[in-house]
Motif scaffolding. Structure first.
Motif, PDB file in Angstrom:
ATOM      1  N   LEU A   1      35.856 -26.635 -41.264  1.00  0.00           N
ATOM      2  CA  LEU A   1      35.840 -28.039 -40.861  1.00  0.00           C
ATOM      3  C   LEU A   1      36.020 -28.179 -39.360  1.00  0.00           C
ATOM      4  O   LEU A   1      36.734 -27.395 -38.726  1.00  0.00           O
ATOM      5  N   ASP A   2      35.403 -29.209 -38.800  1.00  0.00           N
ATOM      6  CA  ASP A   2      35.583 -29.499 -37.391  1.00  0.00           C
ATOM      7  C   ASP A   2      37.013 -29.946 -37.128  1.00  0.00           C
ATOM      8  O   ASP A   2      37.666 -30.560 -37.987  1.00  0.00           O
TER       9      ASP A   2
ATOM     10  N   PRO B   1      36.952 -35.506 -36.023  1.00  0.00           N
ATOM     11  CA  PRO B   1      36.047 -36.169 -36.955  1.00  0.00           C
ATOM     12  C   PRO B   1      34.647 -36.295 -36.382  1.00  0.00           C
ATOM     13  O   PRO B   1      34.470 -36.455 -35.169  1.00  0.00           O
ATOM     14  N   THR B   2      33.647 -36.190 -37.265  1.00  0.00           N
ATOM     15  CA  THR B   2      32.256 -36.259 -36.814  1.00  0.00           C
ATOM     16  C   THR B   2      31.796 -37.688 -36.548  1.00  0.00           C
ATOM     17  O   THR B   2      30.808 -37.893 -35.868  1.00  0.00           O
TER      18      THR B   2
ATOM     19  N   GLY C   1      36.187 -41.254 -40.014  1.00  0.00           N
ATOM     20  CA  GLY C   1      37.200 -40.278 -40.385  1.00  0.00           C
ATOM     21  C   GLY C   1      38.597 -40.716 -40.004  1.00  0.00           C
ATOM     22  O   GLY C   1      39.579 -40.317 -40.633  1.00  0.00           O
TER      23      GLY C   1
ATOM     24  N   LEU D   1      33.744 -29.462 -48.697  1.00  0.00           N
ATOM     25  CA  LEU D   1      33.429 -29.501 -47.271  1.00  0.00           C
ATOM     26  C   LEU D   1      32.323 -30.516 -46.988  1.00  0.00           C
ATOM     27  O   LEU D   1      32.381 -31.256 -45.999  1.00  0.00           O
ATOM     28  N   ALA D   2      31.319 -30.555 -47.866  1.00  0.00           N
ATOM     29  CA  ALA D   2      30.227 -31.515 -47.675  1.00  0.00           C
ATOM     30  C   ALA D   2      30.741 -32.940 -47.763  1.00  0.00           C
ATOM     31  O   ALA D   2      30.339 -33.814 -46.972  1.00  0.00           O
TER      32      ALA D   2
ATOM     33  N   ARG E   1      32.753 -33.811 -44.621  1.00  0.00           N
ATOM     34  CA  ARG E   1      31.866 -34.082 -43.477  1.00  0.00           C
ATOM     35  C   ARG E   1      31.158 -35.418 -43.637  1.00  0.00           C
ATOM     36  O   ARG E   1      30.973 -36.158 -42.670  1.00  0.00           O
ATOM     37  N   ARG E   2      30.726 -35.724 -44.883  1.00  0.00           N
ATOM     38  CA  ARG E   2      30.048 -37.001 -45.121  1.00  0.00           C
ATOM     39  C   ARG E   2      30.960 -38.163 -44.773  1.00  0.00           C
ATOM     40  O   ARG E   2      30.525 -39.179 -44.214  1.00  0.00           O
TER      41      ARG E   2
ATOM     42  N   GLY F   1      33.388 -38.047 -42.651  1.00  0.00           N
ATOM     43  CA  GLY F   1      33.895 -37.960 -41.294  1.00  0.00           C
ATOM     44  C   GLY F   1      35.327 -37.479 -41.209  1.00  0.00           C
ATOM     45  O   GLY F   1      36.033 -37.755 -40.234  1.00  0.00           O
TER      46      GLY F   1
ATOM     47  N   ASP G   1      38.159 -34.948 -40.422  1.00  0.00           N
ATOM     48  CA  ASP G   1      38.385 -33.715 -39.691  1.00  0.00           C
ATOM     49  C   ASP G   1      39.404 -32.863 -40.443  1.00  0.00           C
ATOM     50  O   ASP G   1      39.913 -33.254 -41.492  1.00  0.00           O
ATOM     51  N   ARG G   2      39.700 -31.691 -39.904  1.00  0.00           N
ATOM     52  CA  ARG G   2      40.607 -30.785 -40.612  1.00  0.00           C
ATOM     53  C   ARG G   2      42.001 -31.376 -40.769  1.00  0.00           C
ATOM     54  O   ARG G   2      42.630 -31.237 -41.821  1.00  0.00           O
TER      55      ARG G   2
END
Length: 442
Positions: free
Chosen positions: A212-213, A216-217, A221, A256-257, A260-261, A263, A265-266
C-alpha cells in the motif's frame, strides 16, 4: 566436453497424461569429471491444484508468484543443451519434460540415449534399495531438502560424482556424451523479464500491507474512518477473508484493490485493522463470560496470551503490542458496561448447504464427506453458484474449483476452519460483535 545436467522435478502427481504438471524444476550442472559448476532452480505455476503438498511442501501462495512452464522453458533448455541429462528415475522426469515442452510449443526433443538414470545405475554400482535417500546414505552423499527439486538434484549430482569416481571406464558415459553432442535444438531466446521464484517467496516479500502507498491516492482516503462507507466495505471483505484466520494470496489482492479504490493509505488501513482486532478481542472477552471487574481483568490476562488473537493480529500486520492494546480497549468497554449496536449475522452453515472439497488433504475425501453429511450438509463434486463453502487443502489453491469459487464470491477455507464450523453445528456457526467480527470455533 559440456558435461552433465542433473535435473529434478516436483510435480502435482504422477501422470502428465492425466493432467499433472511440473511445479518446481532444478538443474545442477556438473563437469565431465563430476565437479559441480552451477545450479538453477525455480518454482513453476502449474495453473492447477498442487496435488500432494504434504509430500513436496510447495505452497500455492509461492507458485502464484512463479512463471508458467512456457516462460521457464527457454532458460531450462539452454542449461540442458549439449549436456547429458541425468536424473534419479529419469523416465519419470523426462516424461514430464517432454509433455511440458510439447505443451509450450517448443521443438526440442529429448533423446533417451543422451539421458542417464542414477537409479538404474545403482544396480551396477550399489547393492540394496535404489531409492535416492538409500543410495546417498550408502555412499556418504549428503541429502538435504528431500522432496525439494534443488535438494534432490544436489543429492543426485553427488551420487553421479560417486559413480564417475568408481566406474570412470564404463562405456555408458561415452555413449551418452556422444548422443548429447549430436542434439541440435533451435532454442527460443530467454526472456529478460522472467526471474526464478524460490520457495518462501510470498513470505520474503514481507507483509502484504507493504504494497500500500504511504499516502492516500485521492482525498477520499482521509475520511475513511471506522463507520464510513469505505471502511465498512473494506471490513466486510476482511471479515470474509478471516473466516479461517488466514488471508490468502487472492484475498490479499482483493483487500489491496479495495483499499486503493477507496483511497485508503497504509496508516488508514492499519487503523481499521486495529479497530477490527479490538472487536475480535471484545467478542472473545464476551465469550469468556467474566461478569465482575476482577473476572474481566482475569479474562483480559488470558486473552493477552491467546494464540488465536495473536494469529489474527499477524494476519493483519499487527504485533503483540497491538494485541495488548486491543485487550485493554475490550476491557474498558466491559468495565464501562458499554452498550453497542447489535451484531450483524455471522457466516453460518445450514442443513442442506452444498460444500465442495479440493486438494490433497490430511484426511481422506471420504472421511470429510461423511462428517459433512453427518452435520446435515451436502458434499458436492464441483463448484456451482449454489455452493456455500469450498474447503481447500491450501487456501491459496490454484485448482479450477478454487478459481471458480473466488469468481462466484464463495468463501475458501482450510480444513481446520471447516472442522471448527462442523463442531459448531449447522444453523449456529459463528458469532459476531457489533463490527460483524466472527468468533471462531477453537
Amino acid at each position: 566436453m559440456p558435461g552433465f545436467a542433473v535435473v529434478d522435478l516436483e510435480t502435482t502427481g504422477f501422470s502428465p497424461r492425466l493432467g499433472d504438471r511440473v511445479a518446481e524444476v532444478a538443474v545442477v550442472l556438473v563437469d565431465d569429471a563430476g565437479r559441480v559448476e552451477d545450479e538453477w532452480c525455480t518454482l513453476v505455476n502449474p495453473e492447477r491444484d498442487l496435488g500432494p503438498q504434504h509430500v513436496h511442501g510447495i505452497a500455492a501462495a509461492d507458485v502464484a508468484l512463479a512463471p508458467t512452464f512456457d516462460l521457464v522453458a527457454p532458460a531450462l533448455l539452454h542449461l540442458l543443451a549439449g549436456r547429458v541429462l541425468v536424473a534419479h528415475n529419469a523416465a519419470f522426469d523426462t516424461r514430464f519434460l517432454r509433455a511440458e515442452i510439447g505443451r509450450a510449443g517448443i521443438a526440442a526433443a529429448i533423446d533417451p540415449v543422451a539421458c542417464l538414470c542414477t537409479q538404474q545405475l545403482a544396480g551396477r554400482y550399489l547393492t540394496g534399495s535404489r531409492a535416492l535417500a538409500a543410495c546417498c546414505a550408502a555412499v556418504g552423499v549428503v541429502h538435504d531438502g528431500v522432496h525439494s527439486a534443488l535438494g534432490d538434484a544436489r543429492a543426485t549430482a553427488g551420487l553421479l560424482g560417486y559413480y564417475l569416481d568408481v566406474a570412470a571406464d564404463d562405456e555408458c558415459w561415452g555413449v551418452a556424451r556422444a548422443a548429447a553432442d549430436g542434439v541440435r535444438w533451435a532454442l527460443p531466446p530467454v526472456p529478460s523479464d522472467v526471474e526464478p521464484v524460490l520457495r518462501g517467496a510470498s513470505r520474503a516479500r514481507g507483509h502484504w500491507l507493504a504494497a500500500l502507498d504511504e499516502a492516500p491516492t485521492h482525498p477520499a482516503g482521509a475520511g475513511a474512518t471506522a463507520g464510513s462507507d469505505a471502511a465498512e466495505t473494506y471490513l466486510r471483505l476482511l471479515d470474509a477473508a478471516l473466516l479461517d484466520r488466514y488471508v490468502s494470496h487472492t484475498e490479499r489482492a482483493a483487500l489491496l484493490a479495495e483499499a486503493r479504490r477507496a483511497g485508503l493509505d497504509r496508516a488508514a488501513v492499519e487503523a481499521l485493522h486495529r479497530d477490527y482486532l479490538a472487536a475480535v478481542a471484545r467478542a472473545e472477552l464476551d465469550a469468556l463470560g467474566g461478569t465482575t471487574a476482577a473476572g474481566a481483568r482475569d479474562d483480559g490476562a488470558t486473552l493477552r496470551d491467546d494464540p488465536a488473537l495473536h494469529e489474527v493480529a499477524g494476519q493483519l500486520g499487527l504485533d503483540a503490542d497491538d494485541v495488548a492494546g486491543a485487550v485493554e480497549a475490550a476491557l474498558g468497554d466491559r468495565l464501562a458496561d458499554d452498550v453497542r449496536v447489535g451484531p450483524r449475522p455471522a457466516f453460518t452453515l445450514a442443513p442442506g448447504d452444498e460444500v465442495v472439497l479440493t486438494g490433497s488433504m490430511t484426511r481422506t475425501r471420504e472421511a470429510w464427506e461423511a462428517d459433512a453429511r453427518a452435520a446435515g450438509l451436502s458434499p458436492w463434486p464441483y463448484v456451482t453458484r449454489r455452493t456455500r463453502l469450498l474447503v481447500a487443502a491450501d487456501p491459496d489453491s490454484l485448482s479450477t474449483k478454487a478459481r471458480t469459487a473466488r469468481r462466484y464470491g464463495i468463501p475458501v477455507v482450510t480444513e481446520a476452519a471447516f472442522a471448527g464450523l462442523l463442531a459448531a453445528g449447522t444453523g449456529g456457526t459463528g458469532r459476531t460483535t457489533d463490527a460483524g467480527v466472527r468468533r471462531w470455533a477453537s
